[in-house]
Design a protein around this motif. Structure first.
Motif, short mmCIF file in Angstrom:
data_model
loop_
_atom_site.label_atom_id
_atom_site.label_comp_id
_atom_site.label_asym_id
_atom_site.label_seq_id
_atom_site.Cartn_x
_atom_site.Cartn_y
_atom_site.Cartn_z
N ARG A 156 0.81 -1.23 -0.13
CA ARG A 156 0.01 0.11 0.03
C ARG A 156 0.77 1.38 0.15
N THR A 157 2.02 1.28 0.70
CA THR A 157 3.15 2.46 0.69
C THR A 157 3.60 2.61 -1.06
N ILE A 158 3.76 1.73 -1.70
CA ILE A 158 4.05 1.65 -3.13
C ILE A 158 2.78 2.11 -3.92
N VAL A 159 1.56 1.58 -3.59
CA VAL A 159 0.54 2.13 -4.34
C VAL A 159 0.24 3.75 -4.27
N ALA A 160 0.53 4.07 -2.79
CA ALA A 160 0.23 5.36 -2.54
C ALA A 160 1.26 6.46 -3.37
#
Ligand SMILES: [Zn+2]
Length: 421
Positions: free
Chosen positions: A166-170
């Motif tokens: 989710r950090t990468i998606v953000a």
């Protein structure tokens, strides 16, 4: 889980280029594969640890890959992999990479809470009982207790992977990168049953995983062949492939999900089993064989003779002198027999042929020395410290080095795994 956006091809090769000088020679091996009738797309990977030791940034991997693709007119996909990243190290890779190997091995065994385990078991009642795997005679028999124990051992790690994802998606947006989850850098292997349960948890976490890297049984030492029971590996690998097919159809994971084999390079003796399973199940594979391009650089330098050979000898002498400190970070994945290491004085007297035949990994060759190879494999820090001096010799001897890099990747890795020969 629908897999929109970037999609990893069925066959892919993870390759490393520590000094960012061999991307063209590596891509040439994929071009050769294409000419032999198989599409193998390149993924250039480099871990945070490698970047730190070399003193490089992820952007340099991207630049080298882009330049090679442009120079050779490669029209198929290619990717840059942030290899073995965690929440702490993901940041520097967000600009340059479109493939993320989310490493959660450190969290394996960190017990999940009773609540987390309860809700996982409640969500996945279908995992309890007998699960027949298509294409094999085998079935998994999973009890409620097995499911709880596996959840206890792996749920925290999978939740961590979700956090990193989710950090990468953000930063990049969903669908703009490939996700891999890796659990290989740990002591115990994951069984095919555990893999299946882990994949259910990954699906629950909403990670559109396209490759998963379990730890297989046996030893995967750096730069040398597999040590372990070959028939057991073959059986386990087949079950892993079958478990993935089951996970795709039952948990809704991306249909191109496949195994990622973090080979530590040169696992020649298991390549036939990998190829056979791919054929039997019509399955893809991602083969990471990252580190040995640097050894091909040394082989090329030694083969060139003159200053190149002299430098290759000097690198050995320094690696020999600093062997304890160089080996320490890799202690669990190398087995060097000190008695088999030639003295730097002896190596100083070697011809090109003596140096290259000791280092080049040709199975069964009398002069091949796996201890010397492993020491040089972890010795890239020595060349990194030489800075421009090393790079200038790479540039001056590009042709002979490139020939070795391409031949190694194509003949020793691509041909046996993807072409079955
Ligand atoms: Zn790995």
């Amino acid at each position: 889980m629908e897999n929109r956006g970037l999609k990893l091809s069925k066959y892919s090769l993870g390759t490393g280029d520590r000094f960012a000088h061999q991307a063209k020679a590596q891509l040439q091996a994929c071009i050769q594969a294409l000419a032999s009738g198989v599409e193998v797309v390149p993924v250039w990977n480099k871990s945070n640890r490698e970047h730190s030791i070399i003193g490089s940034e992820p952007a340099s991997v991207r630049q080298a890959a882009d330049a090679a693709v442009k120079a050779l007119g490669w029209k198929l996909p290619y990717f840059c992999d942030a290899d073995h990243i965690t929440l702490e190290t993901a940041g520097r890779f967000l600009g340059a990479c479109d493939f993320y190997t989310i490493d959660v091995a450190d969290f394996i065994g960190q017990a999940a809470t009773a609540d987390e385990i309860d809700s996982f078991v409640k969500r996945r009642p279908e995992l309890i009982g007998r699960i027949q795997l298509e294409g094999t005679e085998e079935a998994f028999e999973i009890t409620a207790e097995d499911l709880r124990q596996t959840a206890q051992k792996y749920l925290t790690a999978v939740k961590k992977a979700g956090e990193v994802y989710r950090t990468i998606v953000a930063a990049k947006g969903a669908g703009n990168f490939i996700s891999e989850v890796s659990m290989d850098e740990t002591d115990g292997a994951q069984s095919p049953v555990e893999l299946l349960i882990i994949l259910a948890a990954i699906a629950d976490e909403g990670i559109p995983v396209q490759t998963i890297a379990p730890k297989f049984s046996g030893r995967f030492n750096k730069g040398v062949d597999y040590i372990g029971d070959l028939s057991q590996f073959a059986h386990e690998f087949e079950l892993d492939v079958a478990a993935i097919a089951y996970a795709v159809s039952h948990f809704g994971l991306p249909e191109n999900l496949k195994l990622s084999v973090h080979s530590g390079s040169d696992k020649f003796s298991i390549y036939p089993a990998i190829h056979a399973a791919m054929k039997k199940f019509n399955a893809g594979v991602h083969l990471k064989t990252a580190g040995t391009t640097w050894l091909e650089e040394l082989i090329g330098l030694a083969e060139a003779g003159g200053d190149g050979l002299a430098l290759a000898k000097e690198i050995y002498a320094q690696a020999f002198a600093h062997r304890e400190e160089l080996c320490a970070p890799y202690a669990t994945v190398i087995d060097i027999d000190p008695a088999r290491l030639p003295s730097p004085d002896e190596v100083r007297g070697w011809s090109s042929e003596q140096y290259t035949s000791a280092l080049r990994h040709v199975r069964g060759a009398a002069a091949y020395n796996s201890s010397l190879r492993q020491l040089l494999h972890v010795g890239f820090k020595v060349a990194a410290k030489m800075g421009r001096r090393y790079l200038e010799l790479l540039e001056a001897n590009e042709t002979v080095i490139a020939k070795n890099v391409t031949e190694n990747l194509f003949e020793r890795h691509i041909a046996p795994v993807f072409l079955g020969r």
